[in-house]
Write a protein that holds these residues in place. Sequence first.
Motif, PDB file in Angstrom:
ATOM      1  N   ALA A 107       0.862  -1.342   0.178  1.00  0.00           N
ATOM      2  CA  ALA A 107       0.535   0.030   0.376  1.00  0.00           C
ATOM      3  C   ALA A 107       0.829   1.097  -0.098  1.00  0.00           C
ATOM      4  N   LYS A 108       2.160   0.674   0.029  1.00  0.00           N
ATOM      5  CA  LYS A 108       3.701   1.961  -0.217  1.00  0.00           C
ATOM      6  C   LYS A 108       3.166   2.893  -1.470  1.00  0.00           C
ATOM      7  N   THR A 109       2.366   3.977  -1.899  1.00  0.00           N
ATOM      8  CA  THR A 109       3.116   4.286  -2.966  1.00  0.00           C
ATOM      9  C   THR A 109       4.293   5.116  -3.041  1.00  0.00           C
ATOM     10  N   ASN A 150      29.110  15.893   7.557  1.00  0.00           N
ATOM     11  CA  ASN A 150      28.409  16.940   8.104  1.00  0.00           C
ATOM     12  C   ASN A 150      28.539  16.498  10.033  1.00  0.00           C
ATOM     13  N   PRO A 151      28.808  17.226  10.834  1.00  0.00           N
ATOM     14  CA  PRO A 151      28.576  16.723  12.316  1.00  0.00           C
ATOM     15  C   PRO A 151      27.362  16.667  12.596  1.00  0.00           C
ATOM     16  N   LEU A 152      26.082  17.789  11.826  1.00  0.00           N
ATOM     17  CA  LEU A 152      25.084  18.086  11.955  1.00  0.00           C
ATOM     18  C   LEU A 152      24.625  17.692  10.871  1.00  0.00           C
ATOM     19  N   VAL A 153      23.525  16.688  10.691  1.00  0.00           N
ATOM     20  CA  VAL A 153      21.931  16.884   9.432  1.00  0.00           C
ATOM     21  C   VAL A 153      20.753  16.901  10.014  1.00  0.00           C
ATOM     22  N   ILE A 154      20.750  18.352   9.209  1.00  0.00           N
ATOM     23  CA  ILE A 154      19.088  18.465   9.456  1.00  0.00           C
ATOM     24  C   ILE A 154      18.059  17.896   8.274  1.00  0.00           C
ATOM     25  N   TYR A 155      17.186  17.169   8.351  1.00  0.00           N
ATOM     26  CA  TYR A 155      16.491  16.134   7.292  1.00  0.00           C
ATOM     27  C   TYR A 155      15.174  15.674   7.606  1.00  0.00           C
ATOM     28  N   GLY A 156      13.905  16.296   7.014  1.00  0.00           N
ATOM     29  CA  GLY A 156      12.931  15.910   6.597  1.00  0.00           C
ATOM     30  C   GLY A 156      12.803  14.194   5.797  1.00  0.00           C
ATOM     31  N   CYS A 157      11.545  14.259   6.722  1.00  0.00           N
ATOM     32  CA  CYS A 157      11.201  12.538   5.619  1.00  0.00           C
ATOM     33  C   CYS A 157       9.345  12.374   6.527  1.00  0.00           C
ATOM     34  N   ASP A 158       9.056  10.937   5.565  1.00  0.00           N
ATOM     35  CA  ASP A 158       7.759  10.584   6.368  1.00  0.00           C
ATOM     36  C   ASP A 158       8.030   8.945   5.105  1.00  0.00           C
ATOM     37  N   ARG A 159       7.780   7.929   5.611  1.00  0.00           N
ATOM     38  CA  ARG A 159       7.457   7.262   5.324  1.00  0.00           C
ATOM     39  C   ARG A 159       5.966   6.291   5.559  1.00  0.00           C
ATOM     40  N   PHE A 160       6.240   5.115   5.563  1.00  0.00           N
ATOM     41  CA  PHE A 160       4.929   3.986   5.670  1.00  0.00           C
ATOM     42  C   PHE A 160       4.632   4.163   7.207  1.00  0.00           C
ATOM     43  N   GLN A 191      10.071   1.170   8.811  1.00  0.00           N
ATOM     44  CA  GLN A 191      10.850   1.223   7.997  1.00  0.00           C
ATOM     45  C   GLN A 191      11.680   2.668   8.452  1.00  0.00           C
ATOM     46  N   LEU A 192      11.148   3.849   9.434  1.00  0.00           N
ATOM     47  CA  LEU A 192      11.704   4.989   9.323  1.00  0.00           C
ATOM     48  C   LEU A 192      12.444   4.711  10.035  1.00  0.00           C
ATOM     49  N   LEU A 193      12.804   4.241  11.797  1.00  0.00           N
ATOM     50  CA  LEU A 193      13.818   3.612  12.618  1.00  0.00           C
ATOM     51  C   LEU A 193      14.832   2.375  11.133  1.00  0.00           C
ATOM     52  N   GLU A 194      14.036   2.442  10.865  1.00  0.00           N
ATOM     53  CA  GLU A 194      15.408   1.194  10.281  1.00  0.00           C
ATOM     54  C   GLU A 194      16.389   1.779   9.386  1.00  0.00           C
ATOM     55  N   GLN A 195      15.529   3.436   8.516  1.00  0.00           N
ATOM     56  CA  GLN A 195      16.214   4.019   7.384  1.00  0.00           C
ATOM     57  C   GLN A 195      17.552   4.675   8.618  1.00  0.00           C
ATOM     58  N   PHE A 196      16.793   4.970   9.472  1.00  0.00           N
ATOM     59  CA  PHE A 196      17.786   5.996  10.273  1.00  0.00           C
ATOM     60  C   PHE A 196      18.373   5.448  10.970  1.00  0.00           C
ATOM     61  N   PHE A 213     -10.648  16.249   3.425  1.00  0.00           N
ATOM     62  CA  PHE A 213      -9.268  15.763   3.440  1.00  0.00           C
ATOM     63  C   PHE A 213      -9.010  15.972   4.442  1.00  0.00           C
ATOM     64  N   GLU A 214      -8.369  14.877   5.309  1.00  0.00           N
ATOM     65  CA  GLU A 214      -7.345  15.730   6.886  1.00  0.00           C
ATOM     66  C   GLU A 214      -5.907  15.261   6.205  1.00  0.00           C
ATOM     67  N   SER A 215      -5.704  13.786   5.664  1.00  0.00           N
ATOM     68  CA  SER A 215      -4.137  14.002   5.555  1.00  0.00           C
ATOM     69  C   SER A 215      -3.688  12.788   4.680  1.00  0.00           C
ATOM     70  N   ASN A 216      -2.864  12.982   3.769  1.00  0.00           N
ATOM     71  CA  ASN A 216      -2.406  11.263   2.704  1.00  0.00           C
ATOM     72  C   ASN A 216      -0.968  11.477   3.356  1.00  0.00           C
ATOM     73  N   LEU A 217      -0.098  10.593   2.494  1.00  0.00           N
ATOM     74  CA  LEU A 217       0.764  10.621   2.116  1.00  0.00           C
ATOM     75  C   LEU A 217       1.817  11.033   0.803  1.00  0.00           C
ATOM     76  N   GLU A 218       0.949  11.837   0.125  1.00  0.00           N
ATOM     77  CA  GLU A 218       1.221  12.333  -0.921  1.00  0.00           C
ATOM     78  C   GLU A 218       1.502  13.621  -1.348  1.00  0.00           C
ATOM     79  N   TYR A 219       1.709  14.761  -0.730  1.00  0.00           N
ATOM     80  CA  TYR A 219       2.242  16.331  -0.336  1.00  0.00           C
ATOM     81  C   TYR A 219       0.989  17.117  -1.270  1.00  0.00           C
ATOM     82  N   SER A 220      -0.136  16.618  -1.103  1.00  0.00           N
ATOM     83  CA  SER A 220      -1.236  16.962  -1.416  1.00  0.00           C
ATOM     84  C   SER A 220      -2.466  16.895  -1.438  1.00  0.00           C
ATOM     85  N   PRO A 221      -3.522  17.647  -2.048  1.00  0.00           N
ATOM     86  CA  PRO A 221      -4.990  17.314  -1.601  1.00  0.00           C
ATOM     87  C   PRO A 221      -4.882  16.156  -2.582  1.00  0.00           C
TER      88      PRO A 221
END
Lengths: 306, 538
Positions: free
Chosen positions: B183-185, B422-432, B437-442, B519-527
């Motif tokens: 189900a993860k697009t 980098n000694p510091l990395v700022i990173y924005g993300c979302d996952r399933f 997945q998120l914990l494993e990748q980071f 509409f409330e939310s989705n993982l696609e960044y747009s309505p």
Amino acid sequence: MLTYAARKVLLILPTIFLVLVFLFFMLRILPGDPVTAALGNEASAEVIASLKKELGLDRPLHVQFLDYLQGLVKGDLGRSLITRTSVAGEIAAAFPYTMSYTVTSMIFAIFVGIGMGVLTAIKRNTVIDYLGRIFSLLGLSFPVFFMGLLLMFLFAVKLDLLPAIGSGDLKHLILPALSGGLIMTAYITRLTRSSMLEVIRADYIATARAKGLRESVVVFRHALKNALISITTIVGMYFGMHFAGSIMIEMIFARPGMGKLLITAIKQNDYTMVQSLIVVYCFIIIVVNLLTDLIYGLIDPRIVYK
Amino acid sequence: MQKKDNRQQGITRRDFIKGTTAATVALGIPFITRHADARPIKQELVIAWDASGTAGWDFHKVTQKTQERGASCTCYNSLIEFDRRKVDLNLLMPALASDWDISEDGLEWTFKLLEGVRWHDNYGVEWGELTAEDIEYSIKRSLSFGGKQQFSSVKDFKILDKYTLKMMMQTPQSQIDVMAMVAKTPQCFIASKKAIEKLGDDFNLKPVGTGFFKLDKYVPNTYSEWIPHERHWRGRPMLDRVRHMYMKDLSSREMAFQKGEAHMIQGLVSQRWYESASKLKDADPVLVGPGSIMVLHFNTSREPFKDKRLREAVMHAIDRETLEKFIGKNITRRQISPLHRDYMGYTEDVKRYDYNPDKVKELLEKAGSPKGFEVEMKISEIDDYLTPMQVVQGMLKKVGITLKLNVVTHSAYHKLIRQDVNPLVIYGCDRFPTGQQLLEQFYHSKSIVGTPKAVTNFSHYNGIDKELDTADTEVDVNKKIQLWQEAQKKIMEDAVAYPMYIYQRCWVKKKWVDLGYHFESNLEYSPLLSEKTRILAH
């Protein structure tokens, strides 16, 4: 004239070749590559390597270059590394949009600019002259994107006379052409005015007037014709710049075109698309310069091509 | 005389004309009004994206960024899909798969497909009906490109009949793992085998899916136009045409919206923009939740952040409330754990690092840097990353920590952080929306940057491998959740990352664009559009 033109045409080839060599290697030195652009930042090294192989980007640079060159000689500009479409096809589709914008705005700029330049010159130090000079100063001070947004706000949003975005018909061309054209008009007006002022003071103009010729004949047939050499130079130069600078207009008015194609290709590190577009740009600019050179001879028969 | 008689009877020519005109108008008005009311509303929608073009819709080979996803989510389907309304694992619903079955050991998954699902009839070809062969082909193709991680647990396939496919797993998989897989697009979209084989590279700009819109026209880097898939199994969509315009310039998008030439426009991730967008004509601002999580990762493999006390000092020096306020109260949400607060397995029961300048002093003294220290990092030019780091830079300066920011292009930033500079990395993300997945990748050691299978473990952390590996093969969802929560606690206890906030994308649509759902939310960044999306009378 023909020998001159042929020699100029032959010079196109080494020029384009040098541009191509420079561009080909520069693009590959810059950070980023098309594979990362296609697969995204989170693709694993394994997947990146596999796509690089598929696209032939794993081969030595000189092999890639020779391959591209071979294609180019055969008239094959290759395929986009991102969209996988034919580069020639995409350029052919975008070319008419950029050309129609450039030609329309240049025609507008030439007619209005020369007209205003002549008028301000013959009405020197009058209200008309001051207004014309203020207009050209404004035109010179406005960046094209600001002019575009301003016109869009006024004519599309406020007055609702013209469409804001798109490229469907002639109506869609008015605002983009005006945006670029008005700025170009300012340049041509200033140049025409100063050239005309120089020519008007010449002895042969005084002679023409003394002969009793009509003022319009003096201005247009004698003065303007002689001022046209410098105007042609600037028009030729700006045509190339205008063509290459269509990018802002295409972005603002959401028009298809070569500028938009180029900026997207640069962002995506689409090497083949960028290389081919620059080759086309170079070719057009060289051809326009050649035509400008040839037009000199038509305007002034004293010019001889060697 | 005659004239006089007529006047006496009240039938002059003028009266006659007046009378007939009045009668015509009186009779005509209701007709005209009725006619006007009955005039059909043009069901054509124009969406303007913050993009200079599209890379195409071959989702296996080309990353589907926001602008591609908007179209590909209506062009393709997956076996199972999220409800359009909300990202909620309880709202996952059958799409191309009408039913599925799990073997007791969790090693075999059988999907029963909907029968009679038609591929878009496009480019002059009838692409036929969806079969189990297409599913196998799509997943196998995905495995050769970007979907390697997503489908890593798939061992083999077996086509049982035209509409039934069995997937054999390498390790036991829970219901939720398989959901995450199918189900993860966009990697889980299903594409037509026949179309890909026949169209080859052209498939990228000539997509063939089962979704309710099919591609009609594409003008390079300008727009793509989509028309209804008349034989869509849920019925024909209500919109007759959707145009996706690629417009990088925000002012142009806003003016096109004001003029009514664009009906939905992508905005900026900015509070100011969100507020100003609500003042546009007929505007209905939309925030796209659940949003992405913004995290500051400490590189624990090198100085100065090898020292846990210095990491903690930085975390205590950040005033979370001020940071959130600066980024924007409407567009940010509080986040104190490394896992997104809306994801399965999230816990707030983690060590917190509240703003505390006294504690910072104490930690700096203990670490042998009582006057603070200096650290330098590369930072992306884009506002999403640069702005919060500039705010943090100001906060750190107050406690004696000098953070030098060297601005680079966004693509260079991504390249450099993967080269571990980098000694510091700022990173924005979302996952399933589960923990794995998120914990494993980071935070899993196999994802440490610079290693062959590197993903995005910028902190070089290896303290939760056991929890994640166990959770990966655990079929009991409750046990999985427990393990993910343990992992979050450890990450925060070891102070390897500072969750800053969640940020949501901003959009504005015309009030009279009815998405057809709340509409409330989705993982696609747009309505996203639905088959019920329509233009209301206005």
